[in-house]
Design an enzyme around this catalytic site. Structure first.
Site, PDB file in Angstrom:
ATOM      1  N   THR A  15      51.277 114.162  -5.417  1.00  0.00           N
ATOM      2  CA  THR A  15      51.085 112.731  -5.349  1.00  0.00           C
ATOM      3  C   THR A  15      49.421 112.181  -4.808  1.00  0.00           C
ATOM      4  O   THR A  15      49.307 111.051  -5.207  1.00  0.00           O
ATOM      5  CB  THR A  15      52.057 112.036  -4.523  1.00  0.00           C
TER       6      THR A  15
ATOM      7  N   GLU B  26      56.162 114.725 -10.204  1.00  0.00           N
ATOM      8  CA  GLU B  26      55.106 114.464  -8.920  1.00  0.00           C
ATOM      9  C   GLU B  26      55.811 114.948  -7.579  1.00  0.00           C
ATOM     10  O   GLU B  26      57.011 114.698  -7.341  1.00  0.00           O
ATOM     11  CB  GLU B  26      54.812 112.877  -8.769  1.00  0.00           C
TER      12      GLU B  26
ATOM     13  N   HIS C  52      48.431 119.475 -13.657  1.00  0.00           N
ATOM     14  CA  HIS C  52      47.591 118.479 -14.004  1.00  0.00           C
ATOM     15  C   HIS C  52      46.137 119.017 -13.970  1.00  0.00           C
ATOM     16  O   HIS C  52      45.580 118.348 -15.130  1.00  0.00           O
ATOM     17  CB  HIS C  52      47.743 117.036 -13.041  1.00  0.00           C
TER      18      HIS C  52
END
Length: 318
Positions: free
Chosen positions: A88, A151, A189
C-alpha cells in the site's frame, strides 16, 4: 390542541429515532456513506448490462442492421485472468481504506489485507478496479481490465506479517480455483510498471507463493549447474580425437557430466520479453526482474547468477 401536541410529539420522536439509527449505523460501519455510493454505481452498471442490443436506436444508426434482433444464448461475464499484488505504501490499513473511498484519488483495489490478516473485499471481482495504472505485461497493455488487484498493508520498507501472507495464500487459493488463473499470471505491480513502481517490496515472499502454485520460480540447484560460455572450458580435443582414432572407449570419459551451457548469443532483452517484461526501458526491466526473482544486490548490474536465473525462467515461460 391536545391532538396537535400529540402529532408534534410523535414527529419529534420519529425524528429522534432516525437520528439515533443513523448514528448507530455510522458507528457500526464508518464507511456507510461510501457504501451507498458503491450500491448506486452498481445499479447504474447493472442497468447498462441489462440493456438489450435491440433497444439501440438502430433506425438512426449508420450501420446496416439485420431485419430483426437475435440474442445469442451463449455468454457469461468476463473473468479475471491475472492477479496483481501491491504493497500500500501507506502507514495503516485504515489510511488505505480511506484513500480508496475518496473519488478524487482515482485509485482502488479489489482486496486489501491488513497486518493482522484481515481481508477487506472492496470491489466485486467482475468489476474493473483502478490499481495497475499505465503498465504492460507481455502484449497486455490494460491489466486493469483483466486482473484482480490485491493491496497488502505495508509502507514499502518493512517485512510482511505471517498473518498477512497466510490470509493472502488463503485468498489466492480461492481466486485461482474460481477463475482458473494460470500460475504464471500471479505478478507484482513492479512487474507490469517497472519504470514507475517498486511494489511489493524486496521482502515479499515470492518463492513461498510459487511453492504454493502462485507465480513461477527456479531451482537453486539448477542455477548452480548452469555455466556461461565464458565460464566453461571444453574438453581437450586431443583426448577426444584419440578416443575416436583408436575406436575404443575410455571409461572415465563416459562418466564425465558436462554442465548445461548458456549460449554466448543468449539475449537478455528478448528473454525478459518472453517472461513478460516491457523492455522499452531495459534498465528498469532488469531492476524489476531482480526485485521479484533475486531480491538482493538490487542496485548492482546483472551478474552471472542473475543471467542464469533469467535463463531458467525464460525456458519456463516459453
Amino acid at each position: 390542541m391536545r391532538k396537535s401536541r400529540n402529532k408534534k410529539g410523535i414527529k419529534a420522536l420519529l425524528y429522534s429515532l432516525i437520528i439515533v439509527f443513523g448514528l448507530v449505523s455510522c458507528a457500526g460501519n464508518p464507511y456507510a456513506k461510501t457504501n451507498r455510493i458503491y450500491k448506486k454505481k452498481t445499479k447504474i452498471y447493472s442497468k447498462q448490462l441489462k440493456q438489450l442490443p435491440a433497444q439501440e436506436n438502430q433506425n438512426e444508426s449508420a450501420l446496416h442492421y439485420g431485419e430483426y434482433w437475435v440474442g445469442t444464448t451463449n455468454f457469461n461475464l468476463r473473468k479475471p485472468n491475472y492477479v496483481v499484488l501491491h504493497h500500500t505504501a501507506q502507514d495503516s490499513v485504515g489510511q488505505t481504506l480511506y484513500t480508496f473511498t475518496l473519488p478524487r484519488t482515482q485509485v482502488s483495489s479489489h482486496y486489501v489485507i491488513g497486518k493482522k490478516g484481515e481481508i477487506y473485499h472492496m470491489l466485486n471481482d467482475f468489476y474493473r478496479a483502478w490499481h495497475g495504472g499505465i503498465g504492460k505485461w507481455g502484449s497486455n497493455t490494460d491489466l486493469n481490465s483483466s486482473s484482480l488487484g490485491i493491496e497488502i498493508d505495508n509502507n514499502g520498507k518493512e517485512e510482511f506479517t505471517d498473518a498477512q501472507i497466510n490470509s493472502l495464500l488463503d485468498l489466492l487459493e480461492i481466486l485461482k480455483e474460481k477463475y482458473k488463473i494460470p500460475a504464471k499470471n500471479f505478478i507484482g505491480h513492479s512487474d507490469i510498471a517497472p519504470s514507475r513502481k517498486v511494489d511489493p517490496n524486496k521482502y515479499f515472499p515470492w518463492e513461498k507463493l510459487a511453492e504454493e502454485g502462485y507465480g513461477l520460480w527456479y531451482d537453486n540447484a539448477e542455477v548452480e549447474k548452469l555455466k556461461l560460455e565464458t565460464e566453461f572450458f571444453t574438453p581437450n580435443p586431443l583426448v577426444i580425437n584419440l578416443q575416436s582414432t583408436i575406436n575404443t572407449r575410455i571409461p572415465f570419459l563416459d562418466k564425465l557430466v558436462f554442465p548445461e551451457v548458456i549460449p554466448a548469443d543468449f539475449n537478455i532483452e528478448n528473454a525478459l520479453k518472453i517472461v513478460g517484461y516491457d523492455t522499452s526501458n531495459l534498465t528498469a526491466a532488469k531492476s524489476a526482474f531482480k526485485l521479484h526473482f533475486i531480491q538482493e544486490n538490487l542496485e548492482q548490474a546483472f551478474s552471472a547468477y542473475d543471467i542464469k536465473v533469467l535463463y531458467l525462467l525464460y525456458k519456463k515461460y516459453l
